[in-house]
Design an enzyme around this catalytic site. Structure first.
Site, PDB file in Angstrom:
ATOM      1  N   LYS A  59       0.856  -1.198   0.000  1.00  0.00           N
ATOM      2  CA  LYS A  59       0.000   0.000   0.000  1.00  0.00           C
ATOM      3  C   LYS A  59       0.889   1.243   0.000  1.00  0.00           C
ATOM      4  O   LYS A  59       1.918   1.279   0.679  1.00  0.00           O
ATOM      5  CB  LYS A  59      -0.898  -0.031   1.242  1.00  0.00           C
ATOM      6  CG  LYS A  59      -1.967   1.057   1.279  1.00  0.00           C
ATOM      7  CD  LYS A  59      -2.868   0.940   2.521  1.00  0.00           C
ATOM      8  CE  LYS A  59      -3.978   1.982   2.508  1.00  0.00           C
ATOM      9  NZ  LYS A  59      -4.876   1.888   3.687  1.00  0.00           N
ATOM     10  N   SER A 139      -9.986   2.176   2.557  1.00  0.00           N
ATOM     11  CA  SER A 139      -9.038   2.856   1.710  1.00  0.00           C
ATOM     12  C   SER A 139      -8.041   1.930   1.027  1.00  0.00           C
ATOM     13  O   SER A 139      -7.377   2.334   0.066  1.00  0.00           O
ATOM     14  CB  SER A 139      -8.259   3.884   2.534  1.00  0.00           C
ATOM     15  OG  SER A 139      -7.430   3.245   3.485  1.00  0.00           O
ATOM     16  N   SER A 163     -10.451   0.022   6.857  1.00  0.00           N
ATOM     17  CA  SER A 163      -9.811   0.042   5.544  1.00  0.00           C
ATOM     18  C   SER A 163      -9.124  -1.248   5.107  1.00  0.00           C
ATOM     19  O   SER A 163      -8.710  -1.353   3.953  1.00  0.00           O
ATOM     20  CB  SER A 163      -8.779   1.159   5.479  1.00  0.00           C
ATOM     21  OG  SER A 163      -9.424   2.370   5.227  1.00  0.00           O
TER      22      SER A 163
HETATM   23  N1  GLN Z   1     -13.496   4.760   5.786  1.00  0.00           N
HETATM   24  C1  GLN Z   1     -12.928   5.233   7.005  1.00  0.00           C
HETATM   25  C2  GLN Z   1     -12.471   6.662   6.846  1.00  0.00           C
HETATM   26  O1  GLN Z   1     -12.629   7.175   5.796  1.00  0.00           O
HETATM   27  C3  GLN Z   1     -11.796   4.351   7.436  1.00  0.00           C
HETATM   28  C4  GLN Z   1     -10.561   4.572   6.682  1.00  0.00           C
HETATM   29  C5  GLN Z   1      -9.427   3.731   7.161  1.00  0.00           C
HETATM   30  O2  GLN Z   1      -9.622   2.748   7.876  1.00  0.00           O
HETATM   31  N2  GLN Z   1      -8.235   4.150   6.834  1.00  0.00           N
HETATM   32  O3  GLN Z   1     -11.982   7.265   7.755  1.00  0.00           O
END
Ligand code: GLN
Length: 461
Positions: A59, A139, A163
């Site tokens: 990532k 994400s 995410s």
């Molecule tokens: N969807 C959540 C956010 O936008 C979690 C994102 C994540 O876990 N990095 O904050």
């Protein structure tokens, strides 16, 4: 097969599919070949590591020496770290091969991978009889799509509010967010430091177990990493669930949950019962406050973490008439819309007049959420079973979601509590919906008891 042959096969697969899926933002074939050749040498010399020659995708949130690391943000344009994240270093020390950097929501803020500066990732899955492009979740959308489409053997990912688990559920892959402190956060671009954890996305539970063992470690460079031995997670796969207690939290039956998610959940319960586990109803009464509290705590920490991108130290700089003008122009040009939204929410809830009303209150809610879980575990529950997401993958550029960011935030309804409590959670594929798209179940465990999650998820997959 040799490591170099395997690596070449993945490079060809990426060449053939990446233009369509946009899972990788940077492919590093030359580096991969060098690493694979070294792997073959070590294999020949009898000094192979646990992951020798296994090609992985990383990532774009993990710092990798000499390879662009941008958290898929414009503001980190051209940033090449001179240091390696502890998690990726652990993988290379065990012999893994890096194929490249994977697409993600900008600074890991999002649930659909559509906030990336490099454009959306396309989910390799399609609904039956439809050609509509679907999101892979976010994400870690690039990680999930690359694993699902065989563009790497496994991938690193991170999870601040879901995410790892939501993209795994949307792509039929396995993703585990370990306990806060299990993996070092050093060298991982910070989003919300008290919630962020690294973990793997893999094709099955066994691969996830093997990858997490390598990624996890105590690290003097991250004082929140915990000094506990990392168990051999693979060794517990196939163990019996006899005598285990699985909790089913009533509060996760949310309004408007599609019938097929309910059915999947019931199916999961039946599988675990058949495997010898006892099923008990439990209550986590503060669940309904988790999402609003998360969307205060996470932006607050993000606004503070993102203050460092000022045009002086990293990446992009837009010149101005003086230094303040330069800061403003750089940040205006460098951050995307969602990131700006989070910075504004974060600075607002941290500002003098609102700190007690929002931030302090959200932290109190966090304590209550943690206590809900503690009470359940103290009462003898070993793990908790819930759906991973309230739906299957949705369409790219969904008009409903674009118009209303709060609707997008609702995707995290089953996952954020786990980050708020610092507990481990795994998403495991459990079936397909009526459209033929993957659905996942989530298991939540006690702190540092990832073994129970692997063992239980192995029965479901
Ligand atoms: N969807 C959540 C956010 O936008 C979690 C994102 C994540 O876990 N990095 O904050």
């Amino acid at each position: 097969i040799t490591a170099i042959e395997l690596t070449e096969a993945y490079i060809s697969a990426i060449d053939a599919a990446n233009e369509r899926l946009n899972a990788y933002v940077k492919v590093t074939p030359d580096l991969a070949r060098v690493m694979a050749r070294k792997s073959d040498e070590r294999i020949a010399a009898g000094t192979a590591g646990e992951l020798e020659g296994i090609p992985l995708g990383i990532k774009d949130l993990f710092a990798t020496v000499g390879v662009h690391t941008q958290a898929c943000s414009h503001i980190l344009d051209g940033f090449e770290p001179r240091y390696e994240s502890t998690v990726t270093q652990n993988l290379w020390d065990d012999g893994a091969v890096m194929l490249g950097k994977l697409n993600m929501d900008e600074f890991a803020m999002g649930s659909s991978n559509e906030t990336s500066y490099y454009g959306p990732v396309i989910n390799p899955w399609r609904a039956e009889g439809s050609n509509q492009q679907l999101v892979p979740g976010g994400s870690s959308g690039g990680s999930a799509a690359a694993v699902a489409a065989h563009l790497c053997a496994g991938a690193t990912a991170t999870d601040t509010g879901g995410s790892i688990r939501q993209p795994a559920a949307f792509t039929g892959t396995v993703g585990i967010k370990p306990t806060y402190g299990r993996c070092s956060r050093w060298g991982t671009v910070a989003f919300a430091s008290s919630l962020d954890q690294a973990g793997p996305i893999a094709r099955d539970v066994r691969d996830a177990a093997i990858l997490l063992k390598s990624m996890a470690s105590v690290d003097a460079k991250d004082t929140t990493s915990v000094d506990l031995p990392v168990p051999d997670y693979e060794a517990v796969l196939g163990q019996s669930l006899k005598g285990m207690k699985i909790g089913i939290p009533n509060e996760y039956r949310v309004d408007g949950m599609p019938e097929e998610i309910e059915t999947l959940w019931r199916q999961g319960i039946a599988w675990l019962k058949d495997a010898g586990a006892d099923i008990v109803d439990i209550s986590l009464p503060h669940t309904k406050y988790a999402l609003p509290a998360y969307y205060i705590v996470a932006p607050a920490e993000a606004s503070s973490n993102l203050a460092r991108y000022d045009g002086v130290r990293y990446g992009l700089r837009v010149d101005g008439k003086d230094i303040v003008d330069m800061y403003e122009k750089t940040r205006a040009a460098g951050f995307g819309k969602e990131v700006k939204r989070r910075i504004m929410i974060g600075t607002y809830v941290l500002s003098a007049g609102y700190y007690d009303a929002y931030y302090i209150r959200a932290q109190k809610v966090r304590t209550l959420i943690k206590r809900d879980f503690e009470l359940a575990f103290d009462a003898g529950v070993d793990a908790i079973l819930t759906p991973a997401t309230p739906s299957s993958a949705f369409g790219v550029a969904d008009e409903n979601l674009a118009a209303d960011p709060v609707k997008m935030y609702l995707n995290d309804i089953f996952t954020v509590t786990v980050n708020m409590a610092g507990l481990p959670g795994i998403a495991v594929p459990a079936g397909l919906d009526q459209k033929g798209l993957p659905l996942g179940l989530q298991l939540i465990g006690k702190a540092f008891d990832e073994e129970t999650l692997f063992k239980t998820a192995y029965v479901i997959e």
